[in-house]
Design a protein around this motif. Structure first.
Motif, short mmCIF file in Angstrom:
data_model
loop_
_atom_site.label_atom_id
_atom_site.label_comp_id
_atom_site.label_asym_id
_atom_site.label_seq_id
_atom_site.Cartn_x
_atom_site.Cartn_y
_atom_site.Cartn_z
N ASP A 285 0.95 -1.14 0.02
CA ASP A 285 -0.03 0.02 -0.06
C ASP A 285 0.72 1.08 0.03
OD1 ASP A 285 -2.31 -1.47 -0.01
OD2 ASP A 285 -2.74 -1.28 2.02
N LEU A 286 2.01 1.17 0.83
CA LEU A 286 2.80 2.41 0.85
C LEU A 286 3.61 2.62 -0.57
CD1 LEU A 286 3.97 4.74 2.36
CD2 LEU A 286 5.81 3.23 3.38
N TYR A 287 3.96 1.51 -0.93
CA TYR A 287 4.78 1.58 -2.16
C TYR A 287 3.86 2.06 -3.26
CZ TYR A 287 6.98 0.15 -6.50
OH TYR A 287 7.57 0.11 -7.69
N ASP A 288 2.64 1.65 -3.35
CA ASP A 288 1.67 2.14 -4.63
C ASP A 288 1.47 3.72 -4.29
OD1 ASP A 288 1.55 -0.36 -5.53
OD2 ASP A 288 -0.40 -0.94 -4.57
N LYS A 289 1.36 4.07 -3.00
CA LYS A 289 1.00 5.29 -2.85
C LYS A 289 2.06 6.47 -3.04
CE LYS A 289 -2.01 8.11 0.44
NZ LYS A 289 -2.59 8.05 1.90
N TRP A 290 3.36 5.76 -2.73
CA TRP A 290 4.61 6.42 -3.11
C TRP A 290 4.91 6.77 -4.20
CZ3 TRP A 290 8.10 7.03 1.95
CH2 TRP A 290 9.35 8.07 1.58
N MET A 291 5.32 5.58 -4.91
CA MET A 291 5.84 5.59 -6.32
C MET A 291 4.71 5.89 -7.35
SD MET A 291 8.95 5.12 -5.50
CE MET A 291 9.78 4.61 -7.17
N VAL A 292 3.65 5.65 -7.19
CA VAL A 292 2.65 6.15 -8.11
C VAL A 292 2.91 5.80 -9.67
CG1 VAL A 292 1.41 7.83 -6.59
CG2 VAL A 292 3.55 8.69 -8.04
N GLY A 293 3.26 4.63 -9.95
CA GLY A 293 3.59 4.27 -11.17
C GLY A 293 5.01 4.60 -11.57
N ASN A 294 5.72 5.23 -10.76
CA ASN A 294 7.09 5.26 -11.31
C ASN A 294 8.15 4.22 -10.72
OD1 ASN A 294 7.19 8.15 -12.25
ND2 ASN A 294 6.04 8.57 -10.38
N ASP A 295 7.97 2.85 -11.27
CA ASP A 295 8.80 1.93 -11.10
C ASP A 295 10.03 2.18 -11.50
OD1 ASP A 295 6.62 0.77 -9.92
OD2 ASP A 295 6.21 -0.61 -11.56
N LEU A 296 11.20 1.75 -10.44
CA LEU A 296 12.50 1.87 -11.03
C LEU A 296 12.95 0.77 -11.53
CD1 LEU A 296 14.15 3.29 -7.45
CD2 LEU A 296 13.21 4.66 -9.45
N TYR A 297 14.19 0.68 -12.44
CA TYR A 297 14.41 -0.42 -13.31
C TYR A 297 15.85 -0.72 -13.03
CZ TYR A 297 15.81 2.99 -16.64
OH TYR A 297 16.35 4.13 -17.37
N TYR A 321 11.69 -0.94 -5.73
CA TYR A 321 12.28 -0.04 -4.66
C TYR A 321 11.40 1.18 -4.35
CZ TYR A 321 16.29 -3.29 -5.17
OH TYR A 321 17.20 -4.16 -5.17
N VAL A 322 11.57 1.85 -3.37
CA VAL A 322 11.07 3.04 -2.87
C VAL A 322 12.18 4.10 -3.04
CG1 VAL A 322 10.07 4.53 -1.19
CG2 VAL A 322 9.16 2.15 -1.41
N LEU A 323 11.92 4.97 -3.59
CA LEU A 323 12.84 6.16 -3.88
C LEU A 323 12.69 7.27 -2.69
CD1 LEU A 323 15.31 6.98 -5.80
CD2 LEU A 323 13.53 8.65 -7.21
N SER A 324 13.74 7.14 -1.97
CA SER A 324 13.34 7.81 -0.74
C SER A 324 14.20 9.12 -0.41
CB SER A 324 13.67 6.93 0.68
OG SER A 324 13.12 7.60 1.82
N GLN A 325 14.66 9.51 0.72
CA GLN A 325 15.05 10.91 1.08
C GLN A 325 16.46 11.43 0.35
OE1 GLN A 325 13.63 13.26 3.45
NE2 GLN A 325 11.82 12.01 3.12
N ARG A 326 16.20 12.66 -0.26
CA ARG A 326 17.62 13.21 -0.92
C ARG A 326 18.14 12.33 -1.94
NH1 ARG A 326 18.10 12.97 4.38
NH2 ARG A 326 20.03 11.74 4.41
N THR A 327 17.34 11.58 -2.50
CA THR A 327 17.89 10.61 -3.90
C THR A 327 16.85 10.64 -4.82
OG1 THR A 327 18.96 9.20 -2.15
CG2 THR A 327 18.46 8.41 -4.65
#
Length: 423
Positions: A285-297, A321-327
């Motif tokens: 749930d957090l992944y879907d809400k955070w990345m909103v379709g911007n899957d990393l490859y 993966y989740v793209l998190s703080q300052r990256t």
């Protein structure tokens, strides 16, 4: 029953039995208070967690004429020193021995002492001072003193009163110290190999990219002769994925115990991902809400924008993966640049220097997308040359990461041995 509570280490050399004995530091070492009255030494020393007691003349040279070194403590080779004030920022409990110089001077804020080698072998003591047992004992004593004096430090009297646990037989002390000395030598060897590889990489990055104002690199793969071309950095990028400031709390959620790994400026290192550093996980749930379709490859370039600024790595596989703080992550224009080359380009000397000049902030410098829009880069026109450069440095990064893992493993192994071989 825990053997350690009986004064017996969990791990021991064959042939030694019986409990270790408790001794006070003041029973096996004498405090050194001699002053440098006759200026026997003009070498100011300080404690370094990595290097021990080291020469700091470069720090003192502007002030050395005004320093009254005759009031400093004169330390001789083989003697130990400890910084008694926690407020000065030294690792609490850090004791170091003067190994590299015959004499040196230390300020009075240090507690200096000289071991009695007849009772306790000096090399054994040096190893003992690395253990968590020692650091815990010093911290406890200092905390007790803080209740009486209002400052978290330790007096010389309390320091010399600290309890040690030592083997009764010198032979066991010597075996332990020799073993740990050899282990330290192995760690040093691996550290040198790693440092050498990093230096090689640094040199190659300078030679395989054009110098400032030039369009042809000094070192090149055979078969490529065309000049490189200058472009705006964002001419090579289709999209920047940037979730600056996004946190689970702002999304009304929390990190999970497992799930998708978050990639942040704390675990995106220079050329690799450190999956042991400050790891957080997101559920579906957090992944879907955070990345909103911007899957990393796999292979996608990651760039840390702050604290630290300028680390570059690539997504190691096709897991989510989740793209998190300052990256941030870049979607490249594949007709203009390859991911592997972009990862190297961002770490080249000219680009790193330009990024620093574009960075804002004080201690923790950072770059924004607005800053990156001002960045200009020199790029090979031929995508095959880009790929060769990218492949070469990817292999070099893999070798560096392998040596880093070996070094980290040895350090963890040493930490475990210190816990099990001492009481």
């Amino acid at each position: 029953m825990d053997k350690k509570k009986n004064g017996i280490p969990k791990l021991r050399f064959p042939g030694f039995t019986g409990a270790w004995e408790q001794r006070k530091l003041g029973e096996v070492a004498k405090r050194v208070t001699r002053k440098n009255k006759n200026l026997e030494s003009t070498l100011p020393l300080t404690i370094s967690a990595q290097l021990g007691l080291v020469d700091q003349i470069s720090y003192f040279d502007k002030r050395i004429a005004s320093l009254n070194l005759s009031n400093y403590i004169l330390l001789k080779k083989g003697e130990f020193a400890y910084n008694k004030s926690y407020s000065n920022g030294y690792p609490f409990g850090a004791v170091k021995r003067l190994n590299d110089y015959d004499k040196g001077v230390i300020p009075s804020l240090y507690i200096a002492f000289d071991p009695d080698n007849i009772q306790v072998e000096s090399n054994f003591m040096e190893t003992y001072f690395e253990t968590s047992l020692w650091h815990k004992e010093v911290s406890t004593r200092a905390s007790e003193g803080a209740r009486n004096h209002g400052l978290l430090n330790i007096s010389p009297t309390d320091f010399m009163d600290i309890n040690l646990m030592v083997p009764k037989l010198k032979e066991e002390q010597i075996l332990i110290s020799n073993f740990m000395h050899n282990f330290d030598a192995l760690i040093t060897l691996h550290q040198r190999k790693l440092d050498h590889l990093k230096e090689q990489k640094k040199g190659l990055l300078q030679k395989m990219f054009p110098k400032k104002g030039e369009v042809v690199p000094e070192v090149r793969f055979p078969g490529f002769t065309n000049a490189w071309e200058q472009r705006k950095f964002f001419d090579n990028i289709e999209k920047v994925i940037d979730f600056r400031g996004r946190t689970p709390k702002k999304l009304g959620m929390e990190w999970s115990a497992e799930g998708y790994t978050a990639l942040s400026a704390l675990n995106v290192k220079d050329g690799y991902i450190d999956f042991t550093a400050d790891v957080h996980y997101a559920n579906q749930d957090l992944y879907d809400k955070w990345m909103v379709g911007n899957d990393l490859y796999k292979g996608q370039v990651l760039f840390t924008t702050e604290a630290p600024m300028g680390n570059v790595a690539q997504v190691p596989d096709n897991r989510k993966y989740v793209l998190s703080q300052r990256t941030i992550a870049f979607n490249v224009d594949k007709t203009k640049v390859t991911n592997d080359f972009l990862a190297v380009l961002l770490r080249s000397q000219n680009v790193q220097h330009t990024l620093k000049s574009l960075a804002s902030g004080g201690t923790a410098q950072g770059v924004s997308q607005k800053s990156l829009s001002q960045l200009k880069v020199i790029v090979p026109i031929n995508p095959k040359e880009q790929q060769k450069i990218g492949d070469f440095f990817k292999q070099l990064d893999s070798l560096i990461a392998l040596h880093q893992r070996k070094l980290d493993h040895l350090k963890l192994l040493k930490e475990g041995l210190l816990q099990q071989m001492f009481v």
